[in-house]
Design an enzyme around this catalytic site. Structure first.
Site, short mmCIF file in Angstrom:
data_model
loop_
_atom_site.label_atom_id
_atom_site.label_comp_id
_atom_site.label_asym_id
_atom_site.label_seq_id
_atom_site.Cartn_x
_atom_site.Cartn_y
_atom_site.Cartn_z
N ARG A 20 0.83 -1.20 0.00
CA ARG A 20 0.00 0.00 0.00
C ARG A 20 0.87 1.26 0.00
O ARG A 20 0.94 1.98 -1.00
CB ARG A 20 -0.94 -0.02 1.22
CG ARG A 20 -2.10 1.00 1.14
CD ARG A 20 -1.75 2.40 1.58
NE ARG A 20 -1.24 2.46 2.95
CZ ARG A 20 -0.74 3.56 3.50
NH1 ARG A 20 -0.62 4.67 2.78
NH2 ARG A 20 -0.29 3.55 4.75
N ASP A 21 1.58 1.52 1.06
CA ASP A 21 2.36 2.75 1.18
C ASP A 21 3.54 2.76 0.22
O ASP A 21 3.99 3.82 -0.21
CB ASP A 21 2.85 2.90 2.62
CG ASP A 21 3.36 4.29 2.93
OD1 ASP A 21 2.99 5.23 2.20
OD2 ASP A 21 4.12 4.44 3.89
N HIS A 225 6.34 4.54 12.59
CA HIS A 225 6.42 4.48 11.14
C HIS A 225 7.50 5.48 10.70
O HIS A 225 7.24 6.68 10.59
CB HIS A 225 5.06 4.85 10.55
CG HIS A 225 4.96 4.74 9.06
ND1 HIS A 225 4.08 3.89 8.44
CD2 HIS A 225 5.62 5.36 8.06
CE1 HIS A 225 4.19 4.00 7.13
NE2 HIS A 225 5.13 4.91 6.87
N HIS A 227 10.58 6.99 8.20
CA HIS A 227 11.19 7.09 6.87
C HIS A 227 12.68 7.33 7.06
O HIS A 227 13.12 7.85 8.08
CB HIS A 227 10.54 8.22 6.07
CG HIS A 227 9.16 7.89 5.58
ND1 HIS A 227 8.79 7.97 4.26
CD2 HIS A 227 8.06 7.45 6.24
CE1 HIS A 227 7.52 7.61 4.12
NE2 HIS A 227 7.06 7.29 5.32
N CYS A 258 6.27 9.62 0.03
CA CYS A 258 5.00 10.32 0.27
C CYS A 258 4.80 11.33 -0.85
O CYS A 258 5.54 12.31 -0.93
CB CYS A 258 5.00 11.03 1.62
SG CYS A 258 3.49 11.97 1.91
N ASN A 267 10.36 4.30 2.93
CA ASN A 267 10.10 3.80 4.27
C ASN A 267 11.29 2.99 4.77
O ASN A 267 12.16 2.57 4.00
CB ASN A 267 8.88 2.87 4.23
CG ASN A 267 7.59 3.60 3.97
OD1 ASN A 267 7.11 4.35 4.80
ND2 ASN A 267 7.02 3.38 2.79
#
Length: 344
Positions: A20-21, A225, A227, A258, A267
């Protein structure tokens, strides 16, 4: 070799966000067959939570426009949690209709990013999410609350800790089962992580779950979460583990970024995280060799090397070989000022 450290969780649950991300930030559209195979390989590597997709309007995130086609292809996966992102009530309806049992909403700690990502103020976004969370909980669904820009914002700079705590308490008050603290542009350092988690604990939101009077029974658990923009993701994760955090978001092969915060890079790579955790004697349930093979395969589908240092070290030249079966070259990029719910 394993050299344990005192004060760390015995086991960490990795919340895999690559499908997803990671893939939502790709310029090329990845075929649904490749996405489904990616998720299956991640599950086979031992990842028990794989965030599958997002039920955002295709206009805003065209890379995930196939959510209705993808999710049914995963129906036979047993023992794997497959949460999905929902931006609003309509997204929740679409996800629930396909049998999703876990959903996530995505808020912002800053006004600038709330406007860019959600076209709302911080409080306006919270007002939008409250009935979504209530409906999900009443239907027996588990709800995760993502909070972006917990440490720094590309427009506003450093984010005050009390500002982050306020939004976390609001999400907890809605009934979110878990809160994921996002370092969206990767500017956090271990001391900053320590300070935020300490402040959250003082506010009744400790990493292991808050007292019953601070939210849902037992309170929400905290996840992180990170990065890796400045190479701090692993050190920040270790700082969080020392505070009792036992759920860490990561993306296979380091995929992602993002689209609405252009200074954000990928990530934290799941392989890099697993290498560190296993070296510390922390259980994950993940078979690193199978995970590395999966990210090498995905890199081939995307036609570029994996950014994960661990993948490159373990897979060698294979990690940089492009495949002729790479996705369509048709580009579909997001626009920073698109006026609708978009992503975490």
């Amino acid at each position: 070799m394993v050299f344990p450290m005192e004060g760390l969780p015995a086991r960490v649950r990795i919340h895999e966000v690559g499908p997803r991300d990671g893939l939502q930030n790709e310029s090329a559209l990845v075929p649904v067959e490749v996405k489904a195979e990616f998720i299956r390989r991640l599950a086979a590597a031992g990842l028990s939570t794989v965030e599958a997709t997002s039920f955002v309007h295709p206009k805003w995130v065209p890379q995930l426009a196939d959510a209705e086609e993808l999710y049914p292809r995963l129906a036979d996966l047993e023992g794997v949690r497959l949460p999905v992102l929902v931006p609003n009530a309509r997204g929740l309806e679409r996800a629930a209709a396909l049998g999703a049992r876990e959903v996530a909403v995505f808020a912002s700690a800053t006004e600038s990013f709330a406007k860019a990502n959600l076209n709302r103020s911080v409080d306006g976004a919270l007002e939008m999410f409250e009935p979504v969370v209530a409906r999900a909980k009443s239907a027996g669904l588990r709800v995760r609350g993502y909070l972006s820009m917990c440490f720094g914002d590309p427009w506003e700079g450093p984010v005050p800790i009390d500002q982050v705590v306020r939004v976390c308490r609001a999400l907890a008050g809605m009934g979110c089962d878990e809160l994921s603290l996002g370092d969206t542009i990767g500017v956090a350092t271990p001391g900053h992580v320590h300070a935020l988690l300490t402040a959250l604990g003082t506010a009744g939101l400790p990493a292991s779950g808050a007292p019953a009077d601070s939210g849902p029974p037992g309170g929400p658990t905290l996840a992180v979460h990170f990065h890796d923009t400045y190479g701090q993701a692993l050190s920040n994760t270790l700082a969080a583990l020392q505070h009792g955090v036992a759920t860490v978001d990561a993306s296979a092969g380091g995929l992602g970024g993002c689209p609405y915060a252009k200074s954000a890079t990928g990530n934290l790579a799941t392989e890099d995280l697993v290498w560190m955790l296993h070296g510390l004697g922390v259980e994950t349930g993940v078979e690193l060799s199978r995970l590395t093979a999966t990210s090498t395969w995905m890199a081939q589908q995307l036609g570029r090397p994996s950014p994960s240092r661990t993948v490159r070290a373990l897979a060698g030249p294979a990690s940089s070989v492009a495949s002729s079966a790479s996705p369509s070259s048709t580009e579909s990029r997001n626009t920073p000022d698109s006026p609708a719910p978009k992503e975490q």
